[in-house]
Write a protein that holds these residues in place. Sequence first.
Motif, PDB file in Angstrom:
ATOM      1  N   ARG A  37      99.072 158.602  38.624  1.00  0.00           N
ATOM      2  CA  ARG A  37     100.178 157.669  38.812  1.00  0.00           C
ATOM      3  C   ARG A  37     101.117 157.832  37.620  1.00  0.00           C
ATOM      4  O   ARG A  37     100.673 157.834  36.477  1.00  0.00           O
ATOM      5  N   ILE A  38     102.395 157.994  37.916  1.00  0.00           N
ATOM      6  CA  ILE A  38     103.413 158.153  36.866  1.00  0.00           C
ATOM      7  C   ILE A  38     104.353 156.959  36.925  1.00  0.00           C
ATOM      8  O   ILE A  38     104.851 156.602  37.995  1.00  0.00           O
ATOM      9  N   TYR A  39     104.596 156.367  35.759  1.00  0.00           N
ATOM     10  CA  TYR A  39     105.471 155.210  35.644  1.00  0.00           C
ATOM     11  C   TYR A  39     106.843 155.659  35.142  1.00  0.00           C
ATOM     12  O   TYR A  39     106.962 156.709  34.512  1.00  0.00           O
ATOM     13  N   PRO A  40     107.894 154.865  35.409  1.00  0.00           N
ATOM     14  CA  PRO A  40     109.257 155.261  35.025  1.00  0.00           C
ATOM     15  C   PRO A  40     109.430 155.621  33.546  1.00  0.00           C
ATOM     16  O   PRO A  40     110.246 156.468  33.205  1.00  0.00           O
ATOM     17  N   ASN A  41     108.638 155.018  32.650  1.00  0.00           N
ATOM     18  CA  ASN A  41     108.775 155.307  31.218  1.00  0.00           C
ATOM     19  C   ASN A  41     108.020 156.567  30.796  1.00  0.00           C
ATOM     20  O   ASN A  41     107.939 156.881  29.617  1.00  0.00           O
ATOM     21  N   GLY A  42     107.444 157.301  31.772  1.00  0.00           N
ATOM     22  CA  GLY A  42     106.723 158.532  31.465  1.00  0.00           C
ATOM     23  C   GLY A  42     105.238 158.345  31.217  1.00  0.00           C
ATOM     24  O   GLY A  42     104.529 159.305  30.915  1.00  0.00           O
ATOM     25  N   THR A  43     104.743 157.116  31.349  1.00  0.00           N
ATOM     26  CA  THR A  43     103.311 156.877  31.195  1.00  0.00           C
ATOM     27  C   THR A  43     102.575 157.450  32.401  1.00  0.00           C
ATOM     28  O   THR A  43     102.992 157.265  33.542  1.00  0.00           O
ATOM     29  N   ASP A  50     104.239 160.881  28.469  1.00  0.00           N
ATOM     30  CA  ASP A  50     104.901 162.187  28.395  1.00  0.00           C
ATOM     31  C   ASP A  50     106.378 161.945  28.724  1.00  0.00           C
ATOM     32  O   ASP A  50     106.727 161.684  29.877  1.00  0.00           O
ATOM     33  N   GLU A  51     107.231 161.991  27.686  1.00  0.00           N
ATOM     34  CA  GLU A  51     108.651 161.682  27.869  1.00  0.00           C
ATOM     35  C   GLU A  51     109.316 162.584  28.898  1.00  0.00           C
ATOM     36  O   GLU A  51     110.328 162.219  29.493  1.00  0.00           O
ATOM     37  N   ARG A  52     108.765 163.765  29.145  1.00  0.00           N
ATOM     38  CA  ARG A  52     109.347 164.696  30.124  1.00  0.00           C
ATOM     39  C   ARG A  52     109.232 164.156  31.551  1.00  0.00           C
ATOM     40  O   ARG A  52     109.924 164.627  32.442  1.00  0.00           O
ATOM     41  N   LEU A  53     108.392 163.158  31.751  1.00  0.00           N
ATOM     42  CA  LEU A  53     108.173 162.625  33.093  1.00  0.00           C
ATOM     43  C   LEU A  53     108.908 161.312  33.355  1.00  0.00           C
ATOM     44  O   LEU A  53     108.697 160.679  34.384  1.00  0.00           O
ATOM     45  N   CYS A  54     109.793 160.895  32.435  1.00  0.00           N
ATOM     46  CA  CYS A  54     110.577 159.670  32.626  1.00  0.00           C
ATOM     47  C   CYS A  54     111.512 159.838  33.827  1.00  0.00           C
ATOM     48  O   CYS A  54     112.035 160.920  34.086  1.00  0.00           O
ATOM     49  N   PHE A  55     111.718 158.737  34.554  1.00  0.00           N
ATOM     50  CA  PHE A  55     112.635 158.766  35.688  1.00  0.00           C
ATOM     51  C   PHE A  55     113.226 157.376  35.876  1.00  0.00           C
ATOM     52  O   PHE A  55     112.706 156.386  35.359  1.00  0.00           O
TER      53      PHE A  55
END
Length: 103
Positions: A61-67, A14-19
């Motif tokens: 678990r959320i990864y920096p690329n939005g995974t 989910d690109e909205r969750l990138c950080f």
Amino acid sequence: DYTATIFLRQRWTDERLCFDGNKSLSLDGRLVEMLWVPDTFIVDSKKSFLHDITVENRLIRIYPNGTVLYALRITATVACSMDLTKYPMDKQTCTLQLESCKK
């Protein structure tokens, strides 16, 4: 019918969750209500429940690329059609099918 306990793990992006960063974030399972989650269901399920001993058995678990990695524990009772014409020498095969509706 048969009953199975399943550890279901799903992964999507989910690109909205990138950080920015290089480490993943583990979130409290109660925050799942704030995220989009695939509508996954067990085909032919007669009864199922999520385990919630002390707290719901969910991992996010959320990864920096939005995974997003989403894991949960489910127990389900599923219908299984059986052919007993050769009983007691029969052999049965029951399937467990999961489907998801993507929005």
